[in-house]
Design a protein around this motif. Sequence first.
Motif, PDB file in Angstrom:
ATOM      1  N   PHE A   1       0.811  -1.229   0.000  1.00 57.60           N
ATOM      2  CA  PHE A   1       0.000   0.000   0.000  1.00 57.60           C
ATOM      3  C   PHE A   1       0.837   1.269   0.000  1.00 57.60           C
ATOM      4  N   SER A   2       2.141   1.095  -0.006  1.00 58.11           N
ATOM      5  CA  SER A   2       2.997   2.274  -0.002  1.00 58.11           C
ATOM      6  C   SER A   2       3.012   2.927  -1.384  1.00 58.11           C
ATOM      7  N   GLY A   3       2.616   2.141  -2.397  1.00 59.28           N
ATOM      8  CA  GLY A   3       2.677   2.650  -3.767  1.00 59.28           C
ATOM      9  C   GLY A   3       4.108   2.707  -4.274  1.00 59.28           C
ATOM     10  N   ASP A   4       5.021   2.123  -3.523  1.00 53.61           N
ATOM     11  CA  ASP A   4       6.437   2.213  -3.870  1.00 53.61           C
ATOM     12  C   ASP A   4       6.976   0.797  -4.065  1.00 53.61           C
ATOM     13  N   GLU A   5       7.265   0.482  -5.346  1.00 58.04           N
ATOM     14  CA  GLU A   5       7.710  -0.871  -5.647  1.00 58.04           C
ATOM     15  C   GLU A   5       9.043  -1.205  -4.974  1.00 58.04           C
ATOM     16  N   SER A   6       9.827  -0.159  -4.683  1.00 56.53           N
ATOM     17  CA  SER A   6      11.125  -0.434  -4.063  1.00 56.53           C
ATOM     18  C   SER A   6      10.964  -0.870  -2.604  1.00 56.53           C
ATOM     19  N   LEU A   7       9.779  -0.706  -2.056  1.00 58.35           N
ATOM     20  CA  LEU A   7       9.504  -1.259  -0.717  1.00 58.35           C
ATOM     21  C   LEU A   7       8.841  -2.630  -0.831  1.00 58.35           C
ATOM     22  N   LEU A   8       7.933  -2.724  -1.808  1.00 62.46           N
ATOM     23  CA  LEU A   8       7.170  -3.969  -1.964  1.00 62.46           C
ATOM     24  C   LEU A   8       8.072  -5.123  -2.404  1.00 62.46           C
TER      25      LEU A   8
END
Length: 430
Positions: free
Chosen positions: A354-361
């Motif tokens: 849900f962060s919208g940030d693929e570098s976290l997902l």
Amino acid sequence: LESLIKKLNINEMLTGLAPQGKNQKDMASHAFWKTQPVLSFDEVASGKDKIVDGPIKEIDIERVDKNPSPMYPGFEWVTMDLEDEKQLEEVYDLLTNHYVEDQEAMFRFKYSPSFLNWALKAPGWKKEWHVGVRATASGKLVAFISGIPIQLRLRQNTLNCSEVNFLCVHKKLRSKRLAPVLIKEITRRCYVEGVFQAVYTVGSLLPTPVSTCRYFHRSLDWEKLYDVGFSPLPHGSTKQRQIVRYKLPETTSTPGLRVMEAKDVDAVLDLLKRYLARMDMAQVFSKTEFEHWMFPAEKPKEQVVWSYVIEDPKTKKITDYFSFYNLESTVIGHKKHNVIKAAYLFYYATEAAFSGDESLLKPRLNSLMKDALILAKKENFDVFNALTLLDNPLFLEEQRFGAGDGSLHYYLYNYRAQPLPGGIDARNQS
Ligand code: MYA
């Protein structure tokens, strides 16, 4: 090679379809499917963007036949009573000997009776949707088809559907057009219950998939997979190198990882619902359904599904969840090994989505999936399978999954829908 690859449509390569649809029969040659409320290949190819989602035909429940269609002489319809262990065993025997095989006929799915109990008696299940055909003289079960009721969301619409599965005809009765008779009968039985749409998955190409995924496999016991002919020895590699390549740590690494417990149900369901809301197509789970699929109250002799959560050690909140199920395959005619034990990645969800940030997902998913592999290995699975759906393309390569030969096509019955992207970027479907 690279230039050849560039010439091919990447989606065709990933889905296993021949370039330019060369292995695709046209609609006219599908004697049965051309009579059914499904989209033709042409409609989809020519009007992809113009297709407006909705039912193909209206069904007048009053006009639905109340009786089964005629059966071939010497055979008769039966409604299977799967509460009766003997009848469950009959379905198990039919599928164990006659269900889906790979193209080379080396492996055949071997759904356990516990698995069939789980898959065919989902909440709201109807006995009438467990349809068999028996040989009248011997009473032997020679064919089967089933449905279970589900709610399926496709973009903004939620469909009251049946999920049709386990279509099987005894090998001696193949190519006699029995499959269309079974499909028409399950259709009638769904219509009688006021269910006018269905969803089903098939390995072969029929008119016309709403989406297509590719199977990926991650070796857990490479040597066994090599012995049975499932995994090749790549050119230039050695057995020892392959074993090392697939070696996994003894212990998981995500802090707070533990087996899912009854107290987690509400939190995991909430997390999963939010996660699936990101997809274009997904099953809609009630709490009862969720419990059935992810955390069954009945613990069978043979465990079918494994579910894990991550409970944040500080906040005690559930932040992640993953599950896999057990589906063995018979190794046909092998001296040393009878079965391959495969874990299939089932549902998962993570707050990192849900962060919208693929570098976290991406790193989070990779740690979760690595732990899933470690846990599956501990449970003695030989291979871990996943499809190119959900966010799977973010971890398949890094976790050393290899593309399989098979594709899985997703179909809708009596529903017109714009196809979903499949293959490598399959992240808007479930
Ligand atoms: S997928 C798993 C299917 N099972 C197997 O692969 C097990 C091994 N194989 C067999 O048992 C047989 O080969 C089967 C076909 C039974 C598959 N889905 O009787 P035939 C069409 C749909 O002479 P057979 C699963 O379970 C074929 O294109 N259609 O052929 C989901 C041809 O039609 P057309 C199929 O080989 C099932 C006709 O049948 C499939 O003896 C979803 C030939 O008939 C297939 N897997 O038997 C079913 N295979 O001429 C649809 C072949 O037009 C549900 N065909 O090309 C639709 C929704 C219904 C409910 C609606 C409610 C609203």
